[in-house]
Write an enzyme that holds these catalytic residues in place. Structure first.
Site, PDB file in Angstrom:
ATOM      1  N   ARG A 209       0.846  -1.190   0.000  1.00 39.19           N
ATOM      2  CA  ARG A 209       0.000   0.000   0.000  1.00 39.19           C
ATOM      3  C   ARG A 209       0.889   1.250   0.000  1.00 39.19           C
ATOM      4  O   ARG A 209       2.021   1.219   0.461  1.00 39.19           O
ATOM      5  CB  ARG A 209      -0.931  -0.001   1.210  1.00 39.19           C
ATOM      6  CG  ARG A 209      -1.918  -1.166   1.209  1.00 39.19           C
ATOM      7  CD  ARG A 209      -2.806  -1.153   2.432  1.00 39.19           C
ATOM      8  NE  ARG A 209      -3.759  -2.261   2.397  1.00 39.19           N
ATOM      9  CZ  ARG A 209      -3.528  -3.473   2.872  1.00 39.19           C
ATOM     10  NH1 ARG A 209      -2.348  -3.752   3.446  1.00 39.19           N
ATOM     11  NH2 ARG A 209      -4.437  -4.427   2.807  1.00 39.19           N
TER      12      ARG A 209
ATOM     13  N   LYS B  62      -2.590  -2.265   7.810  1.00 36.19           N
ATOM     14  CA  LYS B  62      -4.053  -2.173   7.883  1.00 36.19           C
ATOM     15  C   LYS B  62      -4.638  -3.291   8.722  1.00 36.19           C
ATOM     16  O   LYS B  62      -5.615  -3.091   9.444  1.00 36.19           O
ATOM     17  CB  LYS B  62      -4.624  -2.214   6.459  1.00 36.19           C
ATOM     18  CG  LYS B  62      -6.119  -1.995   6.372  1.00 36.19           C
ATOM     19  CD  LYS B  62      -6.573  -1.967   4.932  1.00 36.19           C
ATOM     20  CE  LYS B  62      -8.072  -1.716   4.830  1.00 36.19           C
ATOM     21  NZ  LYS B  62      -8.516  -1.673   3.409  1.00 36.19           N
TER      22      LYS B  62
ATOM     23  N   HIS C 273      -1.812   3.240  -6.168  1.00 40.16           N
ATOM     24  CA  HIS C 273      -2.404   2.009  -5.644  1.00 40.16           C
ATOM     25  C   HIS C 273      -2.660   0.990  -6.747  1.00 40.16           C
ATOM     26  O   HIS C 273      -2.793  -0.210  -6.483  1.00 40.16           O
ATOM     27  CB  HIS C 273      -3.725   2.344  -4.932  1.00 40.16           C
ATOM     28  CG  HIS C 273      -4.206   1.281  -4.004  1.00 40.16           C
ATOM     29  ND1 HIS C 273      -3.825   1.213  -2.679  1.00 40.16           N
ATOM     30  CD2 HIS C 273      -5.042   0.233  -4.198  1.00 40.16           C
ATOM     31  CE1 HIS C 273      -4.404   0.178  -2.101  1.00 40.16           C
ATOM     32  NE2 HIS C 273      -5.151  -0.437  -2.999  1.00 40.16           N
TER      33      HIS C 273
ATOM     34  N   ARG D  94      -0.991  -2.546  -7.171  1.00 36.67           N
ATOM     35  CA  ARG D  94      -1.479  -3.716  -6.439  1.00 36.67           C
ATOM     36  C   ARG D  94      -2.453  -4.513  -7.303  1.00 36.67           C
ATOM     37  O   ARG D  94      -2.418  -5.741  -7.336  1.00 36.67           O
ATOM     38  CB  ARG D  94      -2.143  -3.285  -5.134  1.00 36.67           C
ATOM     39  CG  ARG D  94      -1.145  -2.781  -4.109  1.00 36.67           C
ATOM     40  CD  ARG D  94      -1.831  -2.141  -2.896  1.00 36.67           C
ATOM     41  NE  ARG D  94      -2.684  -3.041  -2.159  1.00 36.67           N
ATOM     42  CZ  ARG D  94      -2.268  -3.969  -1.302  1.00 36.67           C
ATOM     43  NH1 ARG D  94      -0.971  -4.128  -1.097  1.00 36.67           N
ATOM     44  NH2 ARG D  94      -3.127  -4.722  -0.644  1.00 36.67           N
TER      45      ARG D  94
ATOM     46  N   HIS E 254      -4.044  -9.065   2.388  1.00 40.93           N
ATOM     47  CA  HIS E 254      -5.500  -9.020   2.395  1.00 40.93           C
ATOM     48  C   HIS E 254      -6.091  -9.922   3.465  1.00 40.93           C
ATOM     49  O   HIS E 254      -7.218  -9.717   3.896  1.00 40.93           O
ATOM     50  CB  HIS E 254      -6.057  -9.485   1.039  1.00 40.93           C
ATOM     51  CG  HIS E 254      -6.020  -8.423   0.002  1.00 40.93           C
ATOM     52  ND1 HIS E 254      -6.209  -8.680  -1.336  1.00 40.93           N
ATOM     53  CD2 HIS E 254      -5.809  -7.085   0.099  1.00 40.93           C
ATOM     54  CE1 HIS E 254      -6.126  -7.547  -2.023  1.00 40.93           C
ATOM     55  NE2 HIS E 254      -5.874  -6.576  -1.181  1.00 40.93           N
TER      56      HIS E 254
ATOM     57  N   TYR F 299       2.495 -16.457  13.494  1.00 41.27           N
ATOM     58  CA  TYR F 299       2.752 -17.523  12.519  1.00 41.27           C
ATOM     59  C   TYR F 299       2.469 -17.053  11.100  1.00 41.27           C
ATOM     60  O   TYR F 299       3.282 -17.224  10.196  1.00 41.27           O
ATOM     61  CB  TYR F 299       1.882 -18.743  12.848  1.00 41.27           C
ATOM     62  CG  TYR F 299       1.821 -19.764  11.735  1.00 41.27           C
ATOM     63  CD1 TYR F 299       2.920 -20.566  11.432  1.00 41.27           C
ATOM     64  CD2 TYR F 299       0.670 -19.910  10.976  1.00 41.27           C
ATOM     65  CE1 TYR F 299       2.860 -21.494  10.395  1.00 41.27           C
ATOM     66  CE2 TYR F 299       0.598 -20.828   9.946  1.00 41.27           C
ATOM     67  CZ  TYR F 299       1.694 -21.630   9.662  1.00 41.27           C
ATOM     68  OH  TYR F 299       1.634 -22.533   8.641  1.00 41.27           O
TER      69      TYR F 299
END
Length: 315
Positions: free
Chosen positions: A159, A186, A248, A251, A274, A284
């Site tokens: 981002r 995010k 952006h 992406r 995402h 993990y």
């Protein structure tokens, strides 16, 4: 009774405005100047006049609900959503400092209170136009740092804020690894970005340009702040991509192309950050499928080089 007095001394009386100002001082050093100004404006114009002088412990969920509903009613649902987010962060900060026992904003969801406008897809070029875009970036006549920011965006497809607010402390160039800390993500969990050899070379050059500063992409006016988003947007206009490409948009290009190349969906989604990750599995998951993602990111960088080689000047 004595225990209550002691607790009152440990947790001094705080108004929402007092707490918010302390949170803002803590939060703003790692944010862009434009973002800080935006949040400060929300506090001054939308939040403080309503709840600024009220005690933190005297703020039920209904107060925040009514405040954002009023903002929505004036035709600003996006502002209302962001105001709710700011209030949530202030209350979480207040809990962490023992100024209040609970966060009433945590009980609210913007989607339950108002209709949030659907965000438009970020403009981006198709695969056929990618060679010309990469050629334009490589030949950008402005500041070298801006050109390299675009190159890193294409190579890593993180981002925009994750890129321009990055610091050198996040990088291990010898290990070809970039670990973005949770407080900048995010999803609020650390994110590992495997670096191709092309990305490492780009970062080595940036090290020379930044001359020992903290930020990988420092601002023009002050090296104590990161580059502004406006710098990249203006560069896209100069390159002739206004309305055709956004920062952006890299992406979206990467996601579409990697899926078309049959890379596993879960690897792509994890690299795009995402996937929603709970606190238990965050340690993990932030490095999950790392060997596979290393191979994918190197293949992606090689693909971009191949697209550059395909460029043919228009007749």
């Amino acid at each position: 009774m004595e225990k209550r007095r002691e607790a009152a001394e440990v947790r001094p009386y705080k108004t929402f405005e007092e707490a918010a100002e302390q949170w803002l001082s803590y939060w703003k050093p790692t944010r862009t100047e434009s973002r800080v100004k935006q949040v400060a404006a929300y506090l001054q114009s939308d939040i403080y006049p309503v709840i600024g002088r009220r005690a933190l412990a005297d703020l039920p969920s209904s107060v925040f609900r009514d405040m954002v509903k009023k903002i929505e009613a004036r035709g600003a649902p996006t502002v209302a959503k962001l105001v709710l987010q700011v209030c949530n962060q202030v209350m979480r900060y207040s809990i962490a400092h023992d100024w209040v026992q609970r966060n009433p904003v945590a009980e609210l969801r913007a989607s339950d209170l108002m209709v949030i406008p659907k965000t438009k897809n970020h403009a981006r070029v198709g695969e056929a136009d990618l060679p010309a875009l990469l050629h334009a970036i490589d030949n950008y006549s402005g500041e070298e740092q801006t050109r390299l920011a675009f190159k890193m965006m294409a190579l890593t497809f993180v981002r925009t804020a994750e890129l321009i607010e990055s610091t050198w402390a996040e990088f291990d160039l010898d290990a070809a690894r970039w670990t973005i800390p949770a407080d900048r993500m995010k999803m609020a969990t650390a994110h590992v970005v495997p670096l191709s050899w092309q990305a490492v070379l780009t970062l080595r050059r940036l090290q020379v340009l930044t001359a020992g500063g903290d930020f990988v992409f420092p601002g023009r006016d002050s090296h104590k702040r990161p580059m502004s988003r406006a710098t990249l947007l203006m560069a896209l206009r100069v390159l002739g991509y206004r309305g055709r490409m956004t920062v952006h948009g890299f992406r979206g290009i990467a996601s579409t192309t990697l899926h078309e190349q049959n890379w596993p969906h879960e690897h792509i989604e994890l690299q795009l950050a995402h996937q929603s990750r709970g606190a238990v599995s965050a340690a993990y998951n932030h490095a999950q499928y790392l060997p596979q993602r290393e191979a994918m990111m190197q293949a992606w960088a090689d693909y971009l080089d191949a697209q550059r080689a395909r460029y043919a000047p228009p007749i």
